[in-house]
Design an enzyme around this catalytic site. Sequence first.
Site, PDB file in Angstrom:
ATOM      1  N   SER A  72       0.796  -1.224   0.000  1.00  0.00           N
ATOM      2  CA  SER A  72       0.000   0.000   0.000  1.00  0.00           C
ATOM      3  C   SER A  72       0.828   1.274   0.000  1.00  0.00           C
ATOM      4  CB  SER A  72      -0.976  -0.005   1.177  1.00  0.00           C
ATOM      5  OG  SER A  72      -0.315  -0.336   2.374  1.00  0.00           O
ATOM      6  N   HIS A 127      -5.499  -3.070  -2.767  1.00  0.00           N
ATOM      7  CA  HIS A 127      -5.199  -2.069  -3.805  1.00  0.00           C
ATOM      8  C   HIS A 127      -5.173  -2.660  -5.211  1.00  0.00           C
ATOM      9  CE1 HIS A 127      -4.269   1.059  -0.870  1.00  0.00           C
ATOM     10  NE2 HIS A 127      -3.787   0.059  -0.145  1.00  0.00           N
ATOM     11  N   LYS A 152     -11.865   0.954  -1.857  1.00  0.00           N
ATOM     12  CA  LYS A 152     -10.780   1.561  -2.643  1.00  0.00           C
ATOM     13  C   LYS A 152     -11.188   1.527  -4.114  1.00  0.00           C
ATOM     14  CE  LYS A 152      -7.619   0.987   1.090  1.00  0.00           C
ATOM     15  NZ  LYS A 152      -6.830   0.074   1.898  1.00  0.00           N
TER      16      LYS A 152
HETATM   17  C1  LIG Z   1      -6.879  -0.216   3.293  1.00  0.00           C
HETATM   18  C2  LIG Z   1      -6.277  -1.551   3.559  1.00  0.00           C
HETATM   19  C3  LIG Z   1      -6.875  -2.436   4.442  1.00  0.00           C
HETATM   20  C4  LIG Z   1      -8.043  -2.055   5.297  1.00  0.00           C
HETATM   21  O1  LIG Z   1      -9.222  -2.015   4.574  1.00  0.00           O
HETATM   22  P1  LIG Z   1     -10.418  -1.112   5.113  1.00  0.00           P
HETATM   23  O2  LIG Z   1     -11.607  -1.626   4.406  1.00  0.00           O
HETATM   24  O3  LIG Z   1     -10.076   0.290   4.770  1.00  0.00           O
HETATM   25  O4  LIG Z   1     -10.479  -1.339   6.593  1.00  0.00           O
HETATM   26  C5  LIG Z   1      -6.323  -3.698   4.567  1.00  0.00           C
HETATM   27  N1  LIG Z   1      -5.230  -4.049   3.863  1.00  0.00           N
HETATM   28  C6  LIG Z   1      -4.606  -3.200   3.030  1.00  0.00           C
HETATM   29  C7  LIG Z   1      -3.387  -3.661   2.275  1.00  0.00           C
HETATM   30  C8  LIG Z   1      -5.110  -1.914   2.854  1.00  0.00           C
HETATM   31  O5  LIG Z   1      -4.483  -1.069   2.052  1.00  0.00           O
END
Ligand SMILES: *Cc1c(COP(=O)(O)O)cnc(C)c1O
Length: 388
Positions: free
Chosen positions: A178, A206, A238
Amino acid sequence: MTEKSLDKRLQQRRRDGLYRSRRLLQSPQQPELQLDGRSMLAFCSNDYLGLANHPELKAAMHAGIDRWGAGSGAAHLISGHSAAHHALEEELAEFTGRERALLFSTGYMANLGVLAALTDRGDTIFQDRLNHASLIDGGLLSRARLRRYPHADLAVLERLLADTQSGRRLIATDGVFSMDGDLAPLGALARLAKAHDAWLMVDDAHGLGVLGEHGGGSLEQFGLDAAEVPILMGTLGKGLGSFGAFVAGSESLIEPLIQQARPYVYTTASPPALAEATRAALRIVQSEPWRRQRLAELIARFRQGAQQLGLPLMASQTPIQPIVAGAAATALAWSRQLETAGILLSAIRPPTVPEGSARLRVTLSAAHTDEQLDRLLDALAQLRPEGL
Ligand SMILES: *Cc1c(COP(=O)(O)O)cnc(C)c1O
C-alpha cells in the site's frame, strides 16, 4: 497525571514531525475537492477507478435505502443478513472464481477475523515486513507465532518455512503494497506455499478492480487460481468506491469463518443499501475496462514526467506512485509547498512507513484528466530539491 503524560507524548510527536491532523472535506471524494474551505486538486485518495461519487453507485444506494431502510439492525447471524448482502456475496464469489465469499464490515476486520479464526497457539504466520497494519494486528490477535521476512525476500521466507516443523503454516501478504505500490512476488509465493504445505493468503486491497484485464486484481495479473491462493481478501472502499471488504475461498474456508471469526460474528451487519451500491460498482468494474486502461495511461504519463524532473520514483506499475523524501520533515515541507499551489498530496511518515523513508504518496485515479496530471507535474517541478 495520566493526561499530562499523554500530552507529553503528543508534544514529542510534534517535535518529530510526526503529528497528524485531520482535514475537513466539504465535497464528495473526487479529483477537484473542497478542503478546509478551499478548492484543491487531490492525488491521495484510493478511489482508483473514480467510482466513489459515481451516479450509478449513488442511485443504487438511494434505491437500497428505499427498499431496505438506513440500518441493518442486527448482526449477520441474528437477523441482519439481508438478501442484498447475500446477492453481493454470490456476485463476489463469481467475480473472484471461488466457491464462496463472505462480507466483512471493513478490510481491517476481515484480516483480524481470518488470521485469528484460522490459526492459534502452536501455528505460525509468515508475513512480509511491509504488510498492512491490519495483517500484523490479526497475527497478534491470533496468538500464533509471528515470523516477518524482509520485503519480498523469498530466500529468507523459505528458510523460515523450513525451520517450522509443527502446527499450521500461513503466509500472508499484501498483493499490492500500500505504501510502495509494488506487487508481491505472488507466483513464487504460491510455489513456496505449496512446497511447504502452507496456506497462502493475499490481501488485495489495492489490486481488486484495478489490476488484471478484467479487474480481477493481483491474482489475475499473475494468473493464479483458488488452488494456488486459497485465501483472498479484497476491500470494497478503494477501487470499488464504496465501503467494506470480503474474504473469498472454498466452502471449507468460509463456513468456519462464519462460525468463528469474531469480527464477523460480534458486529452489526453493514447497511444493506451499501451492499446495493457495491453491487453497482462491481457491474461497472466488469463492464467498463476503459477505466483500467485510462489508469495505465495516467501511470505511464506520470512516470515519464516525473523521471524527466529527476524525481526519485519507486519501481511501481500501479496507481500508487511514491516519491521518497527520506526525512519526515522533508516530506512534510514538500506537502506544504504543494498545498500552497493548490495540490493535495499527503506526507506519509513513520510509523506508516519505515524510519528514514517518509514520502509523498501520489495515487492516480481514472477520474484525473491529463490537464490535472500536468498541473501536478508542474507543481512537483517547483519543489525545493532538499533531500533529492
Ligand atoms: C486499506 C487496507 C486495508 C483495510 O481495509 P479497510 O476496508 O479500509 O479497513 C487492509 N489491507 C490493506 C493492504 C489496505 O491497504
